[in-house]
Design a protein around this motif. Structure first.
Motif, PDB file in Angstrom:
ATOM      1  N   MET A 101      22.229  -9.015  21.787  1.00 44.94           N
ATOM      2  CA  MET A 101      22.103 -10.455  21.565  1.00 44.94           C
ATOM      3  C   MET A 101      21.946 -10.701  20.066  1.00 44.94           C
ATOM      4  O   MET A 101      20.838 -10.741  19.526  1.00 44.94           O
ATOM      5  N   SER A 102      23.057 -10.841  19.375  1.00 45.10           N
ATOM      6  CA  SER A 102      23.063 -10.906  17.925  1.00 45.10           C
ATOM      7  C   SER A 102      22.487 -12.236  17.427  1.00 45.10           C
ATOM      8  O   SER A 102      22.927 -13.319  17.829  1.00 45.10           O
ATOM      9  N   GLY A 103      21.514 -12.128  16.552  1.00 45.49           N
ATOM     10  CA  GLY A 103      20.842 -13.312  16.011  1.00 45.49           C
ATOM     11  C   GLY A 103      19.362 -13.327  16.310  1.00 45.49           C
ATOM     12  O   GLY A 103      18.595 -13.989  15.622  1.00 45.49           O
ATOM     13  N   GLY A 104      18.944 -12.586  17.323  1.00 47.37           N
ATOM     14  CA  GLY A 104      17.529 -12.471  17.627  1.00 47.37           C
ATOM     15  C   GLY A 104      17.030 -13.495  18.630  1.00 47.37           C
ATOM     16  O   GLY A 104      16.568 -14.562  18.252  1.00 47.37           O
ATOM     17  N   PRO A 105      17.106 -13.200  19.943  1.00 47.33           N
ATOM     18  CA  PRO A 105      16.598 -14.147  20.948  1.00 47.33           C
ATOM     19  C   PRO A 105      15.077 -14.221  20.912  1.00 47.33           C
ATOM     20  O   PRO A 105      14.399 -13.242  20.588  1.00 47.33           O
ATOM     21  N   SER A 106      14.551 -15.378  21.256  1.00 49.77           N
ATOM     22  CA  SER A 106      13.101 -15.590  21.248  1.00 49.77           C
ATOM     23  C   SER A 106      12.457 -14.876  22.431  1.00 49.77           C
ATOM     24  O   SER A 106      12.755 -15.170  23.588  1.00 49.77           O
ATOM     25  N   HIS A 107      11.560 -13.944  22.121  1.00 48.33           N
ATOM     26  CA  HIS A 107      10.865 -13.219  23.193  1.00 48.33           C
ATOM     27  C   HIS A 107       9.873 -14.119  23.917  1.00 48.33           C
ATOM     28  O   HIS A 107       9.662 -13.975  25.125  1.00 48.33           O
ATOM     29  N   VAL A 108       9.269 -15.093  23.199  1.00 45.41           N
ATOM     30  CA  VAL A 108       8.259 -15.949  23.837  1.00 45.41           C
ATOM     31  C   VAL A 108       8.899 -17.057  24.675  1.00 45.41           C
ATOM     32  O   VAL A 108       8.183 -17.812  25.343  1.00 45.41           O
ATOM     33  N   ASP A 109      10.219 -17.152  24.663  1.00 49.93           N
ATOM     34  CA  ASP A 109      10.922 -18.115  25.517  1.00 49.93           C
ATOM     35  C   ASP A 109      11.711 -17.425  26.616  1.00 49.93           C
ATOM     36  O   ASP A 109      12.394 -18.104  27.391  1.00 49.93           O
ATOM     37  N   SER A 110      11.633 -16.107  26.684  1.00 47.49           N
ATOM     38  CA  SER A 110      12.475 -15.386  27.638  1.00 47.49           C
ATOM     39  C   SER A 110      11.669 -14.490  28.576  1.00 47.49           C
ATOM     40  O   SER A 110      11.581 -14.760  29.781  1.00 47.49           O
ATOM     41  N   PHE A 111      11.036 -13.439  28.021  1.00 51.61           N
ATOM     42  CA  PHE A 111      10.411 -12.440  28.890  1.00 51.61           C
ATOM     43  C   PHE A 111       8.970 -12.093  28.520  1.00 51.61           C
ATOM     44  O   PHE A 111       8.362 -11.247  29.165  1.00 51.61           O
ATOM     45  N   ASP A 112       8.425 -12.726  27.480  1.00 53.01           N
ATOM     46  CA  ASP A 112       7.056 -12.412  27.043  1.00 53.01           C
ATOM     47  C   ASP A 112       6.194 -13.667  27.177  1.00 53.01           C
ATOM     48  O   ASP A 112       6.074 -14.466  26.240  1.00 53.01           O
ATOM     49  N   TYR A 113       5.614 -13.835  28.345  1.00 54.49           N
ATOM     50  CA  TYR A 113       4.848 -15.050  28.668  1.00 54.49           C
ATOM     51  C   TYR A 113       3.529 -15.056  27.918  1.00 54.49           C
ATOM     52  O   TYR A 113       2.758 -14.096  27.983  1.00 54.49           O
ATOM     53  N   LYS A 114       3.232 -16.183  27.248  1.00 55.25           N
ATOM     54  CA  LYS A 114       2.017 -16.325  26.451  1.00 55.25           C
ATOM     55  C   LYS A 114       1.283 -17.620  26.814  1.00 55.25           C
ATOM     56  O   LYS A 114       1.485 -18.666  26.194  1.00 55.25           O
ATOM     57  N   PRO A 115       0.434 -17.565  27.845  1.00 52.04           N
ATOM     58  CA  PRO A 115      -0.297 -18.780  28.236  1.00 52.04           C
ATOM     59  C   PRO A 115      -1.192 -19.314  27.125  1.00 52.04           C
ATOM     60  O   PRO A 115      -1.393 -20.538  27.018  1.00 52.04           O
ATOM     61  N   GLU A 116      -1.715 -18.437  26.276  1.00 49.44           N
ATOM     62  CA  GLU A 116      -2.555 -18.909  25.177  1.00 49.44           C
ATOM     63  C   GLU A 116      -1.738 -19.698  24.165  1.00 49.44           C
ATOM     64  O   GLU A 116      -2.229 -20.679  23.579  1.00 49.44           O
ATOM     65  N   LEU A 117      -0.509 -19.315  23.975  1.00 53.38           N
ATOM     66  CA  LEU A 117       0.383 -20.066  23.093  1.00 53.38           C
ATOM     67  C   LEU A 117       0.651 -21.451  23.662  1.00 53.38           C
ATOM     68  O   LEU A 117       0.679 -22.446  22.920  1.00 53.38           O
ATOM     69  N   GLN A 118       0.808 -21.525  24.964  1.00 59.82           N
ATOM     70  CA  GLN A 118       0.988 -22.837  25.599  1.00 59.82           C
ATOM     71  C   GLN A 118      -0.265 -23.700  25.399  1.00 59.82           C
ATOM     72  O   GLN A 118      -0.169 -24.895  25.094  1.00 59.82           O
ATOM     73  N   LYS A 119      -1.408 -23.073  25.529  1.00 60.33           N
ATOM     74  CA  LYS A 119      -2.676 -23.799  25.410  1.00 60.33           C
ATOM     75  C   LYS A 119      -2.900 -24.327  23.993  1.00 60.33           C
ATOM     76  O   LYS A 119      -3.412 -25.441  23.803  1.00 60.33           O
ATOM     77  N   LEU A 120      -2.495 -23.557  22.983  1.00 57.23           N
ATOM     78  CA  LEU A 120      -2.744 -23.926  21.586  1.00 57.23           C
ATOM     79  C   LEU A 120      -1.565 -24.668  20.960  1.00 57.23           C
ATOM     80  O   LEU A 120      -1.546 -24.878  19.746  1.00 57.23           O
ATOM     81  N   GLN A 121      -0.607 -25.072  21.750  1.00 54.99           N
ATOM     82  CA  GLN A 121       0.580 -25.741  21.216  1.00 54.99           C
ATOM     83  C   GLN A 121       0.191 -26.934  20.357  1.00 54.99           C
ATOM     84  O   GLN A 121      -0.648 -27.747  20.732  1.00 54.99           O
ATOM     85  N   GLY A 122       0.829 -27.029  19.205  1.00 54.62           N
ATOM     86  CA  GLY A 122       0.560 -28.121  18.273  1.00 54.62           C
ATOM     87  C   GLY A 122      -0.457 -27.771  17.209  1.00 54.62           C
ATOM     88  O   GLY A 122      -0.517 -28.428  16.162  1.00 54.62           O
ATOM     89  N   GLN A 123      -1.262 -26.753  17.453  1.00 53.26           N
ATOM     90  CA  GLN A 123      -2.228 -26.320  16.455  1.00 53.26           C
ATOM     91  C   GLN A 123      -1.561 -25.385  15.437  1.00 53.26           C
ATOM     92  O   GLN A 123      -0.458 -24.897  15.646  1.00 53.26           O
ATOM     93  N   SER A 124      -2.270 -25.143  14.323  1.00 58.25           N
ATOM     94  CA  SER A 124      -1.737 -24.276  13.285  1.00 58.25           C
ATOM     95  C   SER A 124      -2.012 -22.816  13.626  1.00 58.25           C
ATOM     96  O   SER A 124      -3.010 -22.495  14.287  1.00 58.25           O
ATOM     97  N   LEU A 125      -1.114 -21.937  13.186  1.00 56.87           N
ATOM     98  CA  LEU A 125      -1.305 -20.502  13.379  1.00 56.87           C
ATOM     99  C   LEU A 125      -2.622 -20.083  12.735  1.00 56.87           C
ATOM    100  O   LEU A 125      -2.828 -20.301  11.534  1.00 56.87           O
TER     101      LEU A 125
END
Length: 489
Positions: A65-89
């Protein structure tokens, strides 16, 4: 007319000008730069001593998959990322580490972005797969998800080169060339290393250095098959030149070549003559393998409607299965278009839809034909994408994600891989590897192991050094191997 003092090399040159097969540049260029290795080159068979042990895989199909597919949108589920959406890293994710893994040197806001695609657990393995890949979700129990891949390059060109050759610097042999060099060919009428590229309107060039033979002799180059009248350039005989004439010319070359065997020049000429012979045989074999008209309707239905359109990823997956059936050892598919720095909400579903059904169909098709057990299938890109947004969001563009080599996901299946498991883990945001990192060199070492090759013993002497695909590192990832494949690790 050929004079009495014409040398064999001059004759080869003159005859080549009239032979259409000479234009197979990836097959027909001789390379005499390493005569110390020419005597050990396999013509169609494996190098002496290879494989080192019983292989679990006979061939590899690499869905890249040339270009680099997003792992957090495909096969690496991150519920904490969903919870913190909109906040700064959080700053804690960058302390003591590389400050920014991507291309965001001038970016000041690092707004976390959860996936827009809900994840569900799939199959008995319970693997997490986003709804952007509903067909892959159905074969999750056949797959091994490696969620801790690590690369060393943040830009596309060196990162893709690294995955394909084991070095971010161009000029090394590609993995397919190494495998063809070591294990030879199973089918004397086809190259052992074939490349298929999806026909897409994206600004992401892919060059032949990615499937080149580097410092190995040129006959180990990958051969690109195109979705056109001539799948290989100049496949057809030139007008007015019948195949019988080419056959007579090749027979004459062989007879002439036998007059002076055993020298370095002779070895180079032997390689050229062998390439001419392969080109001649390909004129029959390639049209046959590219002809999908004999495939049954249910096969096209399995791969999806795009499989009837030459040049699509689906059609290339079907071609890959046909090539695998005919003994091609390394089949490389490139599907560009995953470099989604912006408009990701629109572009990611398009890319995933183009590859989802056919990727799953390839797994099911191989399994139904009894081929998955000895075919290693790999799916992945050169890196992943950041868990935060990139760019200025607004005016209808919800942004995209940046390059992310620190942590990304591959999946593998068949050929000695343990099915239905997940290996490795990223942190709660998918930013860094949390457990058991798998470096690109580890991936190559594991792939070679499944083919029966000890990567530390598989070398080529060039310019005073013994080179190998894994450079000076790499460890076989034994936890993802089946019991049978774990032998010798």
């Amino acid at each position: 007319m050929i004079g009495s003092h014409t040398t064999r090399r001059q004759l080869l040159s003159r005859l080549g000008l009239g032979f259409g097969g000479m234009a197979f540049s990836s097959l027909l260029a001789g390379n005499a730069s390493s005569h110390d290795n020419l005597a050990a080159m396999p013509a169609g068979n494996a190098l002496p001593g290879l494989p080192h042990f019983a292989p679990q895989a006979k061939r590899v199909i690499f869905l890249f998959m040339s270009g680099g597919p997003s792992h957090v949108d495909s096969f690496d589920y991150k519920p904490e990322l969903q919870k913190l959406q909109g906040q700064s890293l959080p700053d804690s994710f960058r302390k003591g580490r590389q400050s920014l893994p991507g291309m965001s040197g001038n970016q000041t806001l690092f707004q976390l972005k959860g996936s827009s695609h809900p994840f569900t657990r799939c199959g008995q393995s319970g693997a997490w797969v986003s709804n952007a890949f509903p067909h892959i979700a159905r074969v999750a129990d056949e797959l091994c998800f490696v969620k801790s891949m690590v690369s060393e390059s943040v830009n596309h060109d060196p990162a893709i080169t690294f995955i394909q050759t084991g070095s971010p610097i161009a000029g090394r042999p590609s993995a397919g060339s190494w495998i063809q060099y070591g294990l030879g060919r199973e089918n004397e009428n086809l190259p052992a290393f074939i490349v298929l590229i999806s026909r897409r309107s994206v600004d992401q060039p892919l060059s032949s250095k990615l499937w080149g033979s580097g410092f190995l002799p040129a006959r180990y180059d990958g051969v690109q098959l195109r979705a056109s009248k001539d799948p290989v350039l100049y496949l057809s005989d030139p007008p007015g030149i019948p195949r019988e004439a080419n056959r007579r010319m090749l027979d004459g070359l062989k007879e002439l070549q036998s007059v002076q065997p055993g020298t370095a020049v002779s070895a180079d000429a032997d390689a050229r003559w062998e390439s001419y012979e392969m080109a001649f045989r390909m004129q029959t074999a390639i049209p046959d393998v590219m002809d999908l008209s004999k495939e049954q309707s249910h096969v096209f239905d399995l791969y999806g409607p795009d499989s009837r359109t030459p040049g699509t990823f689906a059609a290339n997956c079907l071609q890959a299965r046909r090539l695998a059936e005919r003994g091609v050892r390394f089949i490389q598919l490139f599907h560009p278009g995953w470099d989604q720095h912006s408009n990701m909400e629109q572009d990611f579903p398009i890319s995933s839809r183009e590859v989802d059904q056919a990727s799953a169909a390839l797994i099911m098709d191989l399994k139904e034909r009894g081929m998955l057990k000895d075919t290693l299938v790999v799916w992945g890109g050169e890196f992943g994408r950041t868990p935060y947004l990139q760019g200025r969001v607004g005016k209808g563009d919800k942004g995209g994600r940046d390059h992310h080599p620190n942590c990304f996901t591959f999946w593998m299946a068949g050929g000695g891989i343990k099915p239905g498991i997940t290996h490795g883990e990223s942190d709660e945001l998918g930013y860094h590897v949390a457990q058991t990192p798998v470096h690109v060199h580890d991936f190559h070492a594991t792939m070679l192991h499944l083919l029966g090759i000890n990567h530390e013993r598989f070398t080529y002497h060039f310019q005073g050094r013994d080179f190998r695909l894994t450079d000076v590192s790499g460890t076989v990832v034994k936890d993802i191997l089946s019991k049978a494949a774990s032998h010798g690790v």
